[in-house]
Design an enzyme around this catalytic site. Structure first.
Site, mmCIF file in Angstrom:
data_model
loop_
_atom_site.group_PDB
_atom_site.id
_atom_site.type_symbol
_atom_site.label_atom_id
_atom_site.label_comp_id
_atom_site.label_asym_id
_atom_site.label_seq_id
_atom_site.Cartn_x
_atom_site.Cartn_y
_atom_site.Cartn_z
ATOM 1 C CG ASP A 33 -38.059 27.765 4.666
ATOM 2 O OD1 ASP A 33 -38.555 26.631 4.496
ATOM 3 O OD2 ASP A 33 -38.698 28.713 5.169
ATOM 4 C CG HIS A 50 -38.609 18.410 -0.059
ATOM 5 N ND1 HIS A 50 -38.301 19.560 0.642
ATOM 6 C CD2 HIS A 50 -39.807 17.992 0.425
ATOM 7 C CE1 HIS A 50 -39.283 19.821 1.507
ATOM 8 N NE2 HIS A 50 -40.201 18.893 1.384
ATOM 9 C CG LEU A 144 -16.723 24.053 1.781
ATOM 10 C CD1 LEU A 144 -16.632 25.569 1.964
ATOM 11 C CD2 LEU A 144 -17.892 23.713 0.858
HETATM 12 C C1 IPE Z 1 -36.359 25.434 8.756
HETATM 13 O O1 IPE Z 1 -37.404 25.507 7.858
HETATM 14 C C2 IPE Z 1 -35.769 24.036 8.766
HETATM 15 C C3 IPE Z 1 -34.980 23.648 7.609
HETATM 16 C C4 IPE Z 1 -34.716 24.411 6.576
HETATM 17 C C5 IPE Z 1 -34.440 22.322 7.635
HETATM 18 P P1 IPE Z 1 -38.913 25.237 8.301
HETATM 19 O O2 IPE Z 1 -39.744 25.347 7.087
HETATM 20 O O3 IPE Z 1 -38.992 23.943 9.057
HETATM 21 O O4 IPE Z 1 -39.176 26.431 9.323
HETATM 22 P P2 IPE Z 1 -40.540 27.126 9.760
HETATM 23 O O5 IPE Z 1 -41.514 26.022 10.066
HETATM 24 O O6 IPE Z 1 -41.000 27.960 8.611
HETATM 25 O O7 IPE Z 1 -40.180 27.954 10.943
HETATM 26 C C1 IPE Z 2 -37.255 23.510 3.347
HETATM 27 O O1 IPE Z 2 -38.356 23.697 2.538
HETATM 28 C C2 IPE Z 2 -36.890 22.067 3.501
HETATM 29 C C3 IPE Z 2 -37.112 21.540 4.848
HETATM 30 C C4 IPE Z 2 -37.617 22.186 5.852
HETATM 31 C C5 IPE Z 2 -36.733 20.168 5.063
HETATM 32 P P1 IPE Z 2 -39.852 23.625 3.085
HETATM 33 O O2 IPE Z 2 -40.351 22.233 2.911
HETATM 34 O O3 IPE Z 2 -39.945 24.124 4.475
HETATM 35 O O4 IPE Z 2 -40.560 24.575 2.071
HETATM 36 P P2 IPE Z 2 -41.715 25.627 2.396
HETATM 37 O O5 IPE Z 2 -41.217 26.491 3.509
HETATM 38 O O6 IPE Z 2 -42.906 24.818 2.794
HETATM 39 O O7 IPE Z 2 -41.897 26.364 1.111
HETATM 40 MG MG MG Z 3 -40.323 25.953 5.279
#
Ligand code: IPE
Ligand code: IPE
Ligand code: MG
Length: 253
Positions: A33, A50, A144
């Site tokens: 995240d 991303h 792995l």
């Molecule tokens: C969790 O992150 C999902 C992934 C890393 C794929 P999110 O950004 O979707 O989670 P929330 O919305 O903060 O709970």
């Molecule tokens: C995690 O990063 C990637 C996915 C959930 C696919 P985020 O896109 O959730 O990044 P933040 O949480 O908005 O910073």
């Molecule tokens: Mg996120």
């Protein structure tokens, strides 16, 4: 209101020395995240965040393997992430599809075994075939095991497992935890010893709900693109200091 210091939640303190079972986690699962916030802090687009995040996966896998981890699961896209703006969703799907195409041969050469968790329906047929081909190509690799949780949600996984149990005609008397486990995600992959979340939140966000029952949880404020070798070692050190009890009472050894 005071802001929680992640260290307060991660450190279990020096009172109890680590047991031998806690030296290196066999299976590390990661909620990747913080890509969006990483990008915003640099005046970059979420898409750039991303891209940087996907680029980081190989480095992390290599380092985990070097440290003796046998299974690494990454949460790449959740069933709830479909609710993001369509542009971001299609960017993410394409990015992950391209990354798989680009990396699969190299992962294979590195003896990595690729597995997938999550729903394949809802994905473009070409992508589904590429995922199946990557799994098949690497199925006999002995290094792995890299599990990609993609279009994955813990609740959806449990619902899908119960559906298959019912359609197989499993009787109430035969149903137990072991049997349900066998219907979930990836049979043969042990439950994660440690769940790491980057980006600073303290929530599970529908990741491995069943399998993480006794996983050690670790949250770092570092956003996923900044989760480097040093960060990994910090997480592994925290793990080594944990005392896992599985509901039992610790006996002196
Ligand atoms: C969790 O992150 C999902 C992934 C890393 C794929 P999110 O950004 O979707 O989670 P929330 O919305 O903060 O709970
Ligand atoms: C995690 O990063 C990637 C996915 C959930 C696919 P985020 O896109 O959730 O990044 P933040 O949480 O908005 O910073
Ligand atoms: Mg996120």
């Amino acid at each position: 209101m005071t802001v929680a210091d992640p260290a307060d939640h991660n450190d279990t303190g020096p009172a109890v020395p680590p047991g031998p079972q806690t030296a290196v986690p066999r299976h590390v699962a990661i909620i990747m995240d913080g890509n969006g916030r990483w990008a915003e802090a640099r005046q970059q687009t979420r898409a750039e965040g991303h891209s940087a995040g996907v680029d980081n996966i190989r480095l992390v896998l290599k380092h985990l393997e070097q440290r003796g981890v046998e299974f690494a699961t990454v949460f790449a896209f959740s069933t709830e992430n479909w609710g993001r703006p369509p542009d971001e969703v299609s960017f993410l799907l394409n990015l992950l599809r391209e990354a798989l195409k680009k990396e699969v041969e190299d992962l294979h050469q590195s003896n990595v075994r690729i597995l997938h968790m999550g729903r394949l329906d809802g994905l473009p047929p070409g992508f589904r075939e590429e995922i199946a081909a990557a799994i098949e190509l690497t199925a006999r690799n002995t290094g792995l095991t890299f599990v990609v949780a993609f279009n994955y949600g813990g609740r959806a996984e449990i619902v899908d497992a119960v559906r298959r149990l019912l359609s197989d005609g499993i009787s109430i008397d035969d149903l137990d935890e072991e049997m349900l486990s066998g219907y979930l995600g990836c049979p043969g992959v042990p439950d994660p010893d440690m769940v790491i979340r980057t980006g600073g939140e303290f929530r599970i966000s529908n990741f491995l709900l069943w399998q993480s029952a006794y996983s050690e949880f670790y949250s770092t404020p570092a956003p996923w693109p900044d989760f480097d070798a040093e960060e990994i070692d910090r997480a592994l050190t925290a793990y080594a200091g944990r005392q896992r009890r599985f509901g039992k009472i610790q006996t002196a050894s």
